[in-house]
Motif scaffolding. Sequence first.
Motif, PDB file in Angstrom:
ATOM      1  N   GLN A 160      -5.948   1.448 -42.286  1.00 40.07           N
ATOM      2  CA  GLN A 160      -6.540   2.157 -42.008  1.00 40.07           C
ATOM      3  C   GLN A 160      -7.847   1.841 -41.459  1.00 40.07           C
ATOM      4  OE1 GLN A 160      -5.771   5.573 -41.644  1.00 40.07           O
ATOM      5  NE2 GLN A 160      -4.225   5.388 -42.903  1.00 40.07           N
ATOM      6  N   ILE A 161      -8.538   1.258 -41.738  1.00 37.40           N
ATOM      7  CA  ILE A 161     -10.016  -0.076 -40.727  1.00 37.40           C
ATOM      8  C   ILE A 161      -9.769  -1.120 -40.417  1.00 37.40           C
ATOM      9  CG2 ILE A 161     -12.410  -0.786 -41.131  1.00 37.40           C
ATOM     10  CD1 ILE A 161     -12.125   2.011 -43.957  1.00 37.40           C
ATOM     11  N   SER A 162      -9.430  -1.172 -39.438  1.00 38.47           N
ATOM     12  CA  SER A 162      -9.342  -3.181 -38.727  1.00 38.47           C
ATOM     13  C   SER A 162      -9.765  -4.133 -39.355  1.00 38.47           C
ATOM     14  CB  SER A 162      -8.984  -3.469 -37.439  1.00 38.47           C
ATOM     15  OG  SER A 162      -8.430  -3.910 -37.111  1.00 38.47           O
ATOM     16  N   ILE A 163      -8.930  -4.932 -40.226  1.00 36.75           N
ATOM     17  CA  ILE A 163      -9.973  -5.880 -41.118  1.00 36.75           C
ATOM     18  C   ILE A 163      -9.874  -7.255 -40.173  1.00 36.75           C
ATOM     19  CG2 ILE A 163     -11.274  -7.200 -42.831  1.00 36.75           C
ATOM     20  CD1 ILE A 163     -10.397  -4.444 -44.618  1.00 36.75           C
ATOM     21  N   PRO A 217     -17.241  -2.046 -35.153  1.00 38.22           N
ATOM     22  CA  PRO A 217     -17.590  -1.019 -36.042  1.00 38.22           C
ATOM     23  C   PRO A 217     -18.415  -0.156 -36.232  1.00 38.22           C
ATOM     24  CG  PRO A 217     -19.987  -2.958 -34.559  1.00 38.22           C
ATOM     25  CD  PRO A 217     -18.090  -2.672 -34.159  1.00 38.22           C
ATOM     26  N   ILE A 218     -18.141   0.502 -37.328  1.00 41.55           N
ATOM     27  CA  ILE A 218     -17.636   1.902 -37.740  1.00 41.55           C
ATOM     28  C   ILE A 218     -18.424   2.728 -38.069  1.00 41.55           C
ATOM     29  CG2 ILE A 218     -16.244   1.738 -40.105  1.00 41.55           C
ATOM     30  CD1 ILE A 218     -14.587   3.410 -39.331  1.00 41.55           C
ATOM     31  N   ALA A 273     -15.188 -11.034 -48.935  1.00 38.78           N
ATOM     32  CA  ALA A 273     -15.403 -10.105 -48.005  1.00 38.78           C
ATOM     33  C   ALA A 273     -14.545 -10.206 -46.537  1.00 38.78           C
ATOM     34  CB  ALA A 273     -17.087 -10.596 -48.091  1.00 38.78           C
ATOM     35  N   ALA A 274     -15.337  -9.249 -45.959  1.00 39.07           N
ATOM     36  CA  ALA A 274     -14.923  -9.053 -44.005  1.00 39.07           C
ATOM     37  C   ALA A 274     -15.697  -9.109 -43.543  1.00 39.07           C
ATOM     38  CB  ALA A 274     -13.398  -9.186 -44.225  1.00 39.07           C
ATOM     39  N   LYS A 275     -15.467  -9.373 -41.275  1.00 37.34           N
ATOM     40  CA  LYS A 275     -15.902  -8.330 -40.454  1.00 37.34           C
ATOM     41  C   LYS A 275     -15.143  -7.759 -40.421  1.00 37.34           C
ATOM     42  CE  LYS A 275     -19.035  -9.324 -36.515  1.00 37.34           C
ATOM     43  NZ  LYS A 275     -19.092 -10.713 -35.937  1.00 37.34           N
ATOM     44  N   ILE A 292     -15.476   6.083 -44.566  1.00 38.21           N
ATOM     45  CA  ILE A 292     -15.959   6.711 -46.353  1.00 38.21           C
ATOM     46  C   ILE A 292     -14.127   7.077 -45.425  1.00 38.21           C
ATOM     47  CG2 ILE A 292     -17.003   8.570 -47.439  1.00 38.21           C
ATOM     48  CD1 ILE A 292     -19.314   7.216 -46.858  1.00 38.21           C
ATOM     49  N   LEU A 293     -14.475   8.302 -44.773  1.00 41.29           N
ATOM     50  CA  LEU A 293     -12.938   9.521 -44.431  1.00 41.29           C
ATOM     51  C   LEU A 293     -11.757   8.398 -44.656  1.00 41.29           C
ATOM     52  CD1 LEU A 293     -14.343  11.708 -42.133  1.00 41.29           C
ATOM     53  CD2 LEU A 293     -13.501  12.248 -44.439  1.00 41.29           C
ATOM     54  N   LYS A 294     -11.956   7.053 -44.409  1.00 40.43           N
ATOM     55  CA  LYS A 294     -11.090   6.412 -44.256  1.00 40.43           C
ATOM     56  C   LYS A 294     -10.441   5.540 -45.308  1.00 40.43           C
ATOM     57  CE  LYS A 294     -11.132   4.930 -39.299  1.00 40.43           C
ATOM     58  NZ  LYS A 294      -9.808   5.657 -38.475  1.00 40.43           N
ATOM     59  N   VAL A 295     -11.016   4.418 -46.447  1.00 41.57           N
ATOM     60  CA  VAL A 295     -10.931   4.517 -47.162  1.00 41.57           C
ATOM     61  C   VAL A 295     -10.260   5.862 -48.500  1.00 41.57           C
ATOM     62  CG1 VAL A 295     -12.110   3.833 -49.173  1.00 41.57           C
ATOM     63  CG2 VAL A 295     -13.046   3.089 -46.818  1.00 41.57           C
ATOM     64  N   LYS A 296     -10.541   6.666 -48.177  1.00 39.30           N
ATOM     65  CA  LYS A 296      -9.975   7.790 -49.381  1.00 39.30           C
ATOM     66  C   LYS A 296      -8.576   7.987 -47.943  1.00 39.30           C
ATOM     67  CE  LYS A 296     -12.478  11.636 -49.834  1.00 39.30           C
ATOM     68  NZ  LYS A 296     -13.288  12.253 -49.809  1.00 39.30           N
ATOM     69  N   LYS A 297      -8.464   7.665 -47.143  1.00 36.68           N
ATOM     70  CA  LYS A 297      -6.763   8.614 -46.614  1.00 36.68           C
ATOM     71  C   LYS A 297      -6.155   6.510 -46.652  1.00 36.68           C
ATOM     72  CE  LYS A 297      -4.164   8.926 -42.349  1.00 36.68           C
ATOM     73  NZ  LYS A 297      -4.291   9.276 -40.951  1.00 36.68           N
ATOM     74  N   ALA A 298      -6.491   5.744 -46.743  1.00 36.90           N
ATOM     75  CA  ALA A 298      -6.197   4.679 -47.104  1.00 36.90           C
ATOM     76  C   ALA A 298      -5.566   3.898 -48.901  1.00 36.90           C
ATOM     77  CB  ALA A 298      -6.752   3.452 -46.958  1.00 36.90           C
ATOM     78  N   LEU A 299      -6.687   4.666 -49.466  1.00 33.67           N
ATOM     79  CA  LEU A 299      -5.653   5.366 -50.796  1.00 33.67           C
ATOM     80  C   LEU A 299      -5.997   6.235 -51.493  1.00 33.67           C
ATOM     81  CD1 LEU A 299      -8.892   3.158 -52.222  1.00 33.67           C
ATOM     82  CD2 LEU A 299      -6.828   2.378 -51.081  1.00 33.67           C
ATOM     83  N   ASN A 300      -5.741   7.285 -50.324  1.00 32.44           N
ATOM     84  CA  ASN A 300      -4.623   8.736 -51.402  1.00 32.44           C
ATOM     85  C   ASN A 300      -5.877   8.844 -52.327  1.00 32.44           C
ATOM     86  OD1 ASN A 300      -2.793  10.463 -50.588  1.00 32.44           O
ATOM     87  ND2 ASN A 300      -1.419   9.590 -52.380  1.00 32.44           N
ATOM     88  N   ILE A 301      -6.947   9.234 -51.957  1.00 31.05           N
ATOM     89  CA  ILE A 301      -7.976   9.338 -52.861  1.00 31.05           C
ATOM     90  C   ILE A 301      -8.770  11.027 -52.483  1.00 31.05           C
ATOM     91  CG2 ILE A 301      -7.867   7.896 -54.298  1.00 31.05           C
ATOM     92  CD1 ILE A 301     -10.746   7.396 -53.022  1.00 31.05           C
ATOM     93  N   ASN A 302      -8.996  11.337 -53.211  1.00 31.42           N
ATOM     94  CA  ASN A 302      -9.623  13.373 -53.135  1.00 31.42           C
ATOM     95  C   ASN A 302     -11.539  12.606 -52.636  1.00 31.42           C
ATOM     96  OD1 ASN A 302      -7.382  14.189 -52.388  1.00 31.42           O
ATOM     97  ND2 ASN A 302      -7.188  15.341 -54.730  1.00 31.42           N
ATOM     98  N   SER A 303     -11.576  11.506 -53.965  1.00 39.08           N
ATOM     99  CA  SER A 303     -13.236  11.808 -54.115  1.00 39.08           C
ATOM    100  C   SER A 303     -13.244  10.862 -54.262  1.00 39.08           C
ATOM    101  CB  SER A 303     -13.436  12.309 -55.146  1.00 39.08           C
ATOM    102  OG  SER A 303     -13.093  12.253 -56.254  1.00 39.08           O
TER     103      SER A 303
END
Length: 246
Positions: A116-119, A137-138, A131-133, A144-155
Motif C-alpha cells: 500500500q505504501i511504496s518503500i 513522503p506521505i 528501516a526504510a525510506k 495510517i489509513l494505508k497501514v490499516k488497509k495493508a493489514l486489514n485491521i480496523n484500529s
Amino acid sequence: MAKIKEIIDKLEKIAPTTTQEEWDNSGWQINLGIKTTKKIFLTLNVTEKTVNQAIHNNCDLIISHHPLIFKPLKCIKNKAIIKAIQNNIQIYSAHTNFDKAKNGTTQTLLQAINSQISIGTVKEINEYVKAAKLKTPIKSKEFILKVKKALNINSLKISHPSPIIKTIAICAGAGADFISELENHSIDCFITADIKYHQALESKIMLLDIGHFESEIIALKSLEKIIKTPDVSIIFSKEEPVFETI
C-alpha cells in the motif's frame, strides 16, 4: 506422505534454532517419534481451540510461531498438550529464530505494508528491526489509513503523530524495547506492537501499535512457502486476536 525431517530441515535452514533467544523454546514441543506427515496445521498460537481444529482437520503435525511450552513442566495439565498426544499430533515451533529470519515475521510485515505504501531501500537496524525510506513522503493521516488497509485491521494505537512520514521502522511482535535505539536513526514512525504507556510517553518519534496478533498472523503464509511439500496438505488455523476493540 512426506518425511517430517525434510520439512523441518527446510524450515531450520531459513530459521535455525541456534539463532533463537536464550529464554525462548523454539523447536520440538511434542515429538512422538513419528517420521512422516500427510497434513500440517499452521497456527500462530497452540491452544486447546487450535489443537481441536487440527484434530477436526485430521492433521498430524502442528507448526506454530509461538511455542506451546516455555517453562519446565512438573506435571502435564495443559489440555492442548494432552489432546495433541492423545491424537498422535506432533508440535514444532519457530519463534524468535523465525522473527530474525530473512523471510520471517518482520519481513512479511514489511512486504504487506509495501503493498500500500511504496518503500525504498531497506536496511537492518538490528536482528529484529528493519528501516526504510518511503519513495514518496506521505501525510500522517493517509499513512495510517494505508497501514490499516495493508493489514486489514480496523484500529490501531498512535502516539506522537508526525505531520509527514518519510522514513519508517518496522518490527513484528513486541518491539517497544527498540524505541530508544531508533531515535538515533532519523525515523519518523515506528510500527510494532505491545507498546507500554511509559514507553510511548517517553518516545520522541511517532509510534503505531498495530497489535501483536495482527503483526504476526500474516507470517503464516511465509511459513507455508518455506515448508510446502508435494503430497502434504497445509491447513491454516482460524484464530482471533486476544483483545477486541469495542
